[in-house]
Each structure stands twice: as structure tokens, then as C-alpha cells.
Design an enzyme around this catalytic site. Sequence first.
Site, PDB file in Angstrom:
ATOM      1  N   HIS A 120       0.851  -1.184   0.000  1.00 54.74           N
ATOM      2  CA  HIS A 120       0.000   0.000   0.000  1.00 54.74           C
ATOM      3  C   HIS A 120       0.887   1.235   0.000  1.00 54.74           C
ATOM      4  CE1 HIS A 120      -3.309   2.675   0.796  1.00 54.74           C
ATOM      5  NE2 HIS A 120      -2.704   3.137   1.877  1.00 54.74           N
ATOM      6  N   GLY A 159       2.858   5.236   4.185  1.00 57.89           N
ATOM      7  CA  GLY A 159       2.264   5.947   5.306  1.00 57.89           C
ATOM      8  C   GLY A 159       0.852   5.472   5.543  1.00 57.89           C
ATOM      9  N   ASN A 160       0.322   5.803   6.711  1.00 58.23           N
ATOM     10  CA  ASN A 160      -1.038   5.391   7.048  1.00 58.23           C
ATOM     11  C   ASN A 160      -2.056   5.996   6.078  1.00 58.23           C
ATOM     12  OD1 ASN A 160      -0.107   3.919   9.258  1.00 58.23           O
ATOM     13  ND2 ASN A 160      -0.319   5.661  10.655  1.00 58.23           N
ATOM     14  N   SER A 161      -3.201   5.350   5.958  1.00 61.60           N
ATOM     15  CA  SER A 161      -4.263   5.841   5.099  1.00 61.60           C
ATOM     16  C   SER A 161      -4.691   7.244   5.527  1.00 61.60           C
ATOM     17  CB  SER A 161      -5.458   4.881   5.161  1.00 61.60           C
ATOM     18  OG  SER A 161      -6.507   5.329   4.338  1.00 61.60           O
ATOM     19  N   GLY A 162      -4.771   8.152   4.543  1.00 59.62           N
ATOM     20  CA  GLY A 162      -5.194   9.516   4.832  1.00 59.62           C
ATOM     21  C   GLY A 162      -4.087  10.455   5.233  1.00 59.62           C
ATOM     22  N   VAL A 163      -2.843   9.995   5.292  1.00 57.55           N
ATOM     23  CA  VAL A 163      -1.751  10.853   5.750  1.00 57.55           C
ATOM     24  C   VAL A 163      -1.379  11.898   4.702  1.00 57.55           C
ATOM     25  CG1 VAL A 163       0.223   9.508   4.895  1.00 57.55           C
ATOM     26  CG2 VAL A 163       0.424  10.790   7.047  1.00 57.55           C
ATOM     27  N   GLY A 164      -1.689  11.625   3.423  1.00 57.44           N
ATOM     28  CA  GLY A 164      -1.389  12.618   2.388  1.00 57.44           C
ATOM     29  C   GLY A 164      -0.467  12.139   1.283  1.00 57.44           C
ATOM     30  N   LYS A 165      -0.362  10.837   1.076  1.00 53.25           N
ATOM     31  CA  LYS A 165       0.540  10.295   0.050  1.00 53.25           C
ATOM     32  C   LYS A 165       0.116  10.734  -1.354  1.00 53.25           C
ATOM     33  CE  LYS A 165      -0.250   6.041   1.299  1.00 53.25           C
ATOM     34  NZ  LYS A 165      -1.162   6.338   2.450  1.00 53.25           N
ATOM     35  N   SER A 166      -1.170  10.557  -1.662  1.00 49.83           N
ATOM     36  CA  SER A 166      -1.650  10.891  -3.002  1.00 49.83           C
ATOM     37  C   SER A 166      -1.601  12.390  -3.255  1.00 49.83           C
ATOM     38  CB  SER A 166      -3.073  10.365  -3.198  1.00 49.83           C
ATOM     39  OG  SER A 166      -3.105   8.948  -3.097  1.00 49.83           O
ATOM     40  N   ASP A 194      -2.060   3.906  -4.596  1.00 45.80           N
ATOM     41  CA  ASP A 194      -2.800   2.991  -3.721  1.00 45.80           C
ATOM     42  C   ASP A 194      -2.136   1.621  -3.634  1.00 45.80           C
ATOM     43  OD1 ASP A 194      -4.799   2.269  -1.932  1.00 45.80           O
ATOM     44  OD2 ASP A 194      -6.007   1.385  -3.522  1.00 45.80           O
TER      45      ASP A 194
END
Length: 311
Positions: free
Chosen positions: A140, A155-162, A179
Site C-alpha cells: 500500500h 504511510g497510514n491511510s489519509g496521511v497525504g501520500k496521493s 494505492d
Amino acid sequence: MKKITVENLVRKFSLKVMAGENQLGKMITQSRVHRPGLEFVGHFDFFPTERVQILGKKEVTYLHKLSKEERKIRIGNIVHYHPPCFIVTAGAEGLTYLTHHCVEQGIPLLLTNKPETTSEFITKLDAYLVKELAQEIAVHGVCVNVSGIGILLRGNSGVGKSETAHTLIRRGHRLVADDIVVLKKLSPQTILGTHDEKTKEFLALRSIGLLNVVRLYGRKAFQDESRIALDINLTKWEKDALYNDLDQKLQYTDYMGVKIPSMEIQLQPGRDVAGLIEAAANNWYLKQQGYSAAEEFMSRIEADMSNSAGE
């Protein structure tokens, strides 16, 4: 163990099927091809029987020069091992005897159609097999190519990767996968990052939705794959958790036995995370060239101290 079929090769390289049409489902498990030169003269000690066998101009010319009985023996000794298939790159003229053997033994006999040398074809086929048969895992994250350097953002979901990837794309860099990132081990030192086909060219942004980066920003915004050089973990800001060391201690993340240099970047409103990733990529490149900013800085300090002591 990953496998592909002979039919996959036929489709990928537009090969002509000369024999064994009903055997195209045979499996290929080895990522390198073989030219059976020594085997034709009777040396089988190291014959890789599970590899695709390539017959170029040298092998075909040798077979043509043999007598009918000698050819029968030489070819029979090889087809006896039932390799996945034979691919001829030197033309099909006068190869009825080889076709007969392959039909009799149920071995696909294929012919290249493009005007290229045997070496050129082998290079392309080897590269294809290495990628298709490589050990792989899915992680992920987001994979981007920054100034020619492949970076895996985790990084954790929602941290701002995208969101970070989108900023990098706007600055002229490229998306590889969002994703789900497929990591392929091409060698003991090389991890390749790519997409899973379903998410190709797509970037998902919270509050905005799904974007096709190619439609929005053009072909330059996307590439199919990239060698992973850096693994960056994006985390939430923690006060006093980061230190301003002159040279950060190098950390690594292990993927299928390959160690990738890794670091942590903390996110905070107003912090130019995309700029920090660009700096990390450029700094990694300089280190590959043998340059270290910390070492140069320390050498300047030492030089200044030496000059002060000599006054």
C-alpha cells in the site's frame, strides 16, 4: 513460482507458429533463454532444459551442413529433453526437418517476424521474461518518479501520500502507481515499482475523487515503471521527534531481500513535503556520484580550524 505460457510469447512478440499449435499452453518458468550450440555437438552437462531455446543463424547454418542422419541424431538429442519451445530468428528456409521433430515431440516451434539480429531479440526476450517471472509483492503506497529517481511513498491511510504525489506531478514529475504498488525483484540489488493495471494512470484524491493524470496533465505525467531507489515513510508531525543532524544515519527497508534506503518525513500544514522529497531524491543522486554535503561541510570546518591554529 511464477509462470507464463508459450502463447504469451507468441502474442507479445508477434511470433509465427510453425509447429505445436496445440501446445502453446506449455509453461515457461525460467527467466533466461538459451542457444543450444554446445548441445548440438553432444555436450549436455549444463543443458538448461527448462529454458526457451533460441536458434540463430549460427545454429541453423550448422544444422544445414549436417547430413540427414547426423541432423536426426543431433536434433533428436535435444528435443528428447522437451524444452518449452524453440524460437528461430534466422528464417524458416529449409527447416522442414526441425518442424518434423517438433511436431513428433509436441514442442512449439516459433519464428520471429521482425528484421532484427538474434542478439537484439534475445535482449528483448530476456528483459520481458525477467519482469514477467520476477518475484513480486503488492504494498500500500504511491510510487513516483522524481527527476528520474523512483521513490516509494508509504504511510497510514489519509496521511497525504496521493496529495503529495499530485503536487510532485504538477511540478513536472511522474506518477507510476497509486494505492497499490507492485514491487518486482529483478535482481539481488534491484526492485522495480509498477502498477496493477487496474489503477494505471489513476490518482485518488480525498475530497476530489479519481483523476486520470494523463488526461489532466499529458503523457509526461505518467510512466509504467521505475526502479525504486528511495523508500519514504510519510508520518504525522510529532513535536521534538526530528533532529537537525548534519548527516542523517542511513536506514533501510527490506523488500524480498533487497535493502532500499529509507527515511521518514513528517507532515505539517505549511511544510513543503513535495520540495523535501525533491531534495531527498537529488541528494541521493549526489551521494551515488560520491558527493556528501556533510563531509564537505566538515572538511571546511577542519580546514578553518587548521588555519586558525597556524596563525
